[in-house]
Design a protein around this motif. Sequence first.
Motif, PDB file in Angstrom:
ATOM      1  N   THR A 182       0.819  -1.229   0.000  1.00  0.00           N
ATOM      2  CA  THR A 182       0.000   0.000   0.000  1.00  0.00           C
ATOM      3  C   THR A 182       0.846   1.269   0.000  1.00  0.00           C
ATOM      4  O   THR A 182       0.322   2.344  -0.257  1.00  0.00           O
ATOM      5  CB  THR A 182      -0.909   0.069   1.251  1.00  0.00           C
ATOM      6  N   ARG A 183       2.116   1.152   0.345  1.00  0.00           N
ATOM      7  CA  ARG A 183       3.015   2.316   0.473  1.00  0.00           C
ATOM      8  C   ARG A 183       2.525   3.310   1.529  1.00  0.00           C
ATOM      9  O   ARG A 183       2.845   4.495   1.488  1.00  0.00           O
ATOM     10  CB  ARG A 183       3.245   3.041  -0.877  1.00  0.00           C
ATOM     11  N   ILE A 184       1.763   2.804   2.469  1.00  0.00           N
ATOM     12  CA  ILE A 184       1.306   3.650   3.589  1.00  0.00           C
ATOM     13  C   ILE A 184       2.102   3.241   4.826  1.00  0.00           C
ATOM     14  O   ILE A 184       2.300   2.046   5.066  1.00  0.00           O
ATOM     15  CB  ILE A 184      -0.211   3.467   3.821  1.00  0.00           C
ATOM     16  N   PRO A 185       2.606   4.215   5.607  1.00  0.00           N
ATOM     17  CA  PRO A 185       3.393   3.840   6.787  1.00  0.00           C
ATOM     18  C   PRO A 185       2.560   3.049   7.801  1.00  0.00           C
ATOM     19  O   PRO A 185       1.406   3.399   8.078  1.00  0.00           O
ATOM     20  CB  PRO A 185       3.802   5.185   7.399  1.00  0.00           C
ATOM     21  N   VAL A 186       3.161   1.990   8.304  1.00  0.00           N
ATOM     22  CA  VAL A 186       2.459   1.130   9.266  1.00  0.00           C
ATOM     23  C   VAL A 186       3.259   1.058  10.569  1.00  0.00           C
ATOM     24  O   VAL A 186       4.465   0.815  10.553  1.00  0.00           O
ATOM     25  CB  VAL A 186       2.295  -0.303   8.705  1.00  0.00           C
ATOM     26  N   GLU A 187       2.597   1.317  11.672  1.00  0.00           N
ATOM     27  CA  GLU A 187       3.215   1.169  12.997  1.00  0.00           C
ATOM     28  C   GLU A 187       2.614  -0.073  13.647  1.00  0.00           C
ATOM     29  O   GLU A 187       1.400  -0.265  13.592  1.00  0.00           O
ATOM     30  CB  GLU A 187       2.846   2.341  13.907  1.00  0.00           C
ATOM     31  N   VAL A 188       3.441  -0.889  14.271  1.00  0.00           N
ATOM     32  CA  VAL A 188       2.907  -2.035  15.019  1.00  0.00           C
ATOM     33  C   VAL A 188       3.149  -1.751  16.491  1.00  0.00           C
ATOM     34  O   VAL A 188       4.275  -1.435  16.885  1.00  0.00           O
ATOM     35  CB  VAL A 188       3.628  -3.352  14.659  1.00  0.00           C
ATOM     36  N   ALA A 189       2.100  -1.821  17.285  1.00  0.00           N
ATOM     37  CA  ALA A 189       2.256  -1.501  18.715  1.00  0.00           C
ATOM     38  C   ALA A 189       1.689  -2.617  19.574  1.00  0.00           C
ATOM     39  O   ALA A 189       0.682  -3.242  19.233  1.00  0.00           O
ATOM     40  CB  ALA A 189       1.541  -0.193  19.035  1.00  0.00           C
ATOM     41  N   LEU A 190       2.348  -2.846  20.693  1.00  0.00           N
ATOM     42  CA  LEU A 190       1.823  -3.790  21.680  1.00  0.00           C
ATOM     43  C   LEU A 190       0.620  -3.146  22.365  1.00  0.00           C
ATOM     44  O   LEU A 190       0.663  -1.950  22.696  1.00  0.00           O
ATOM     45  CB  LEU A 190       2.893  -4.096  22.722  1.00  0.00           C
ATOM     46  N   GLY A 191      -0.400  -3.933  22.598  1.00  0.00           N
ATOM     47  CA  GLY A 191      -1.583  -3.396  23.267  1.00  0.00           C
ATOM     48  C   GLY A 191      -1.212  -2.738  24.592  1.00  0.00           C
ATOM     49  O   GLY A 191      -1.740  -1.686  24.959  1.00  0.00           O
ATOM     50  N   SER A 192      -0.277  -3.353  25.305  1.00  0.00           N
ATOM     51  CA  SER A 192       0.082  -2.858  26.643  1.00  0.00           C
ATOM     52  C   SER A 192       0.869  -1.564  26.593  1.00  0.00           C
ATOM     53  O   SER A 192       0.989  -0.867  27.596  1.00  0.00           O
ATOM     54  CB  SER A 192       0.901  -3.917  27.373  1.00  0.00           C
ATOM     55  N   GLU A 193       1.420  -1.205  25.423  1.00  0.00           N
ATOM     56  CA  GLU A 193       2.220   0.010  25.301  1.00  0.00           C
ATOM     57  C   GLU A 193       1.426   1.153  24.668  1.00  0.00           C
ATOM     58  O   GLU A 193       1.656   2.329  24.967  1.00  0.00           O
ATOM     59  CB  GLU A 193       3.444  -0.264  24.402  1.00  0.00           C
ATOM     60  N   PHE A 194       0.520   0.764  23.809  1.00  0.00           N
ATOM     61  CA  PHE A 194      -0.129   1.744  22.929  1.00  0.00           C
ATOM     62  C   PHE A 194      -0.709   2.943  23.679  1.00  0.00           C
ATOM     63  O   PHE A 194      -0.452   4.082  23.363  1.00  0.00           O
ATOM     64  CB  PHE A 194      -1.226   1.025  22.142  1.00  0.00           C
ATOM     65  N   ARG A 195      -1.462   2.647  24.745  1.00  0.00           N
ATOM     66  CA  ARG A 195      -2.183   3.764  25.365  1.00  0.00           C
ATOM     67  C   ARG A 195      -1.264   4.650  26.189  1.00  0.00           C
ATOM     68  O   ARG A 195      -1.652   5.702  26.664  1.00  0.00           O
ATOM     69  CB  ARG A 195      -3.358   3.277  26.177  1.00  0.00           C
ATOM     70  N   TYR A 196      -0.015   4.206  26.415  1.00  0.00           N
ATOM     71  CA  TYR A 196       0.912   5.040  27.185  1.00  0.00           C
ATOM     72  C   TYR A 196       1.921   5.738  26.281  1.00  0.00           C
ATOM     73  O   TYR A 196       2.858   6.356  26.749  1.00  0.00           O
ATOM     74  CB  TYR A 196       1.647   4.177  28.228  1.00  0.00           C
ATOM     75  N   MET A 197       1.776   5.610  24.971  1.00  0.00           N
ATOM     76  CA  MET A 197       2.819   6.166  24.108  1.00  0.00           C
ATOM     77  C   MET A 197       2.364   7.377  23.307  1.00  0.00           C
ATOM     78  O   MET A 197       3.052   7.785  22.388  1.00  0.00           O
ATOM     79  CB  MET A 197       3.371   5.077  23.190  1.00  0.00           C
ATOM     80  N   ASP A 198       1.224   7.924  23.676  1.00  0.00           N
ATOM     81  CA  ASP A 198       0.742   9.110  22.994  1.00  0.00           C
ATOM     82  C   ASP A 198       0.715   8.878  21.476  1.00  0.00           C
ATOM     83  O   ASP A 198       1.352   9.593  20.706  1.00  0.00           O
ATOM     84  CB  ASP A 198       1.700  10.283  23.327  1.00  0.00           C
ATOM     85  N   PRO A 199      -0.009   7.867  21.023  1.00  0.00           N
ATOM     86  CA  PRO A 199       0.052   7.485  19.609  1.00  0.00           C
ATOM     87  C   PRO A 199      -0.538   8.550  18.686  1.00  0.00           C
ATOM     88  O   PRO A 199      -1.456   9.287  19.079  1.00  0.00           O
ATOM     89  CB  PRO A 199      -0.791   6.208  19.566  1.00  0.00           C
ATOM     90  N   ILE A 200       0.014   8.604  17.485  1.00  0.00           N
ATOM     91  CA  ILE A 200      -0.463   9.609  16.520  1.00  0.00           C
ATOM     92  C   ILE A 200      -1.578   8.976  15.692  1.00  0.00           C
ATOM     93  O   ILE A 200      -1.343   8.303  14.693  1.00  0.00           O
ATOM     94  CB  ILE A 200       0.703  10.081  15.638  1.00  0.00           C
ATOM     95  N   VAL A 201      -2.782   9.158  16.184  1.00  0.00           N
ATOM     96  CA  VAL A 201      -3.962   8.561  15.539  1.00  0.00           C
ATOM     97  C   VAL A 201      -4.975   9.672  15.300  1.00  0.00           C
ATOM     98  O   VAL A 201      -5.205  10.500  16.177  1.00  0.00           O
ATOM     99  CB  VAL A 201      -4.589   7.482  16.467  1.00  0.00           C
TER     100      VAL A 201
END
Length: 611
Positions: free
Chosen positions: A320-339
């Motif tokens: 797709t040429r779209i950037p993909v981030e893979v995050a652990l469920g346990s980390e995601f909510r503490y990492m200030d994700p760019i969503v």
Amino acid sequence: MCGIVGYIGGEQAAPILLEGLSRLEYRGYDSAGVAVFDGQTGSLAVRKAKGRLQVLSDQLHGGADLDSTAGVGHTRWATHGAPSDVNSHPQVSRSGKIAVVHNGIIENYAELKAFLMNQGVSFTSETDTEVVAQLIEYFYDGDLLQAVGRVLHRIQGAYALGILCADCPDQIIAVRKDSPLILGYGEGCNFIASDVTAILRHTRRVGYMEDGELAVLTREGVQCYNHLMQPIEKEIVTVDWEIDAAEKGGYEHFMFKEIMEQPEALRRCLSPRIREGEAVFEDFSLSKDFLQNMRRIYIVACGSSYHVGMVGKYHLERLTRIPVEVALGSEFRYMDPIVDEHTLVIVISQSGETLDTMAALREARRLGGHILSIVNVVGSSIARESDQVLYTWAGPEIAVATTKAYTTQLALLSLLALWLGKRLGTVPEKDCREMVAAFRELPGKMEEVLSHRDDIQYFASQYFNHDSIFFMGRNLDYALGLEGSLKLKEISYIHSEAYASGELKHGTISLIEDGTLVVALGTYGKLFAKAMSNVVEVKSRGASVLALTTYPHQEEMARTADVVMTIPDIHALLLPILGVVPLQLFAYYVALMRGCDIDKPRNLAKSVTVE
Ligand code: G6P
């Protein structure tokens, strides 16, 4: 994680509860217990035992000792308080009038316990659950429903509860918040359970409780209430899983059965989604507008599902040429994700109940992302809270170590990558056709891999005594190594790590010495030459190399590696799906030879419903 079963009907309850609990053993537990109404004394009879369910069952002579037609049962996975008879559930209030089984964690239990102790209430266990039982009794003045309602206003955290009261022999109360609980509707009997496998022998008609809901079960029916205690109607769904699918069917272990079921599971997952040379998702679509403006993809998951995401990232970015981030469920909510609203968030979970993954989903939704989940368990919490869901249709997976759920998740995510690439115009038509053709070949080629399982068993017999095993690979093979290594350590308790081959020389190579076993993954044809040079690198430091490659590269690999496992060649998009099978089998046979408890490895749970 903890399992709950409840039954109210016309038959002897305890055998039904014990049988239901046995179906939940796969979730992981360290003690078990039941509570039933004892009609003769008008009180609750509670029996609990640390250790395997069989211990409790033997004590109760299979349940024959408890004469009652209503009760609740529990398998406990210790969080607050060590595994012991006294900390097992059901937990009872001081007078013995209220009994509670609980899955989850009451976060403010210490504060509530202090309050109750101040009021003169004494505690017998170290559990957070006892606080719930004691608090219900504290508020109870003859109206159980009202007392439970008052408790729910005061407890915080995640909980599925089954509640009995000695004064109300004709009802069970069930409550759900952030922990799974389903209702089962029978003929003249009704059930509660943590998942459908526990009650499948008795009924296929189930209702999924939503967060904040409460249900009162009697023999005649089930009345549900919302969080405001207003009566609500619950939709009844018919589950189409076969009972056999949740049983061993002649195999020694569920894990082996589930490994062998993979070709069939893939057919079930893929056939309806591939038509006339195209990937077709009848159950899912994304608007043109969303696709055109999609800026980023997040994949969020835990454990093996996270490893699916690691492979998925390579596929999705390539196609797709779209950037993909893979995050652990346990980390995601503490990492200030760019969503934001231009983000597709793919949530992957076999059980659909993993608490960390669920919390990540909610955070992603709060931030405005579009949530698409890939889930196996129909009607599970993650499935219900997503904007859209793709089911893997792998059937019930019982062994703690996932196999068929992993391969179907990966197949579905790979098909999704192809589908997105086609929609976005980033994959040429010819390539699309080639990939779709490869999907059609996948189940047959997997059958071929499985037919060579005796070879893997032989290799396992050569290496099962090692106490540390490294996996290495590049790119797709690195992601594959992560899962191979996890499988091995989960069930065989051998220390194992997976490395990106290129990183070896930045530290790990210092651990390689004479006889160290390295599982070298070289299935990805494009990087085979690199894989070979890493094999040479570790061999020259004395490593024993067990390699995995495709038929076309077998000969070359065999010149350097000690032993070579092979799989048929297939389009790179699907290589990790075939490649993982020898690694699953290797882990299985190694664990078997080490005498491990394969389906229920120590300290692990199938469905992790606490943070
Ligand atoms: C547990 C299981 C793993 C699984 C992980 C995530 O740790 O033992 O096999 O990969 O949870 O579970 P999920 O149901 O969310 O895929």
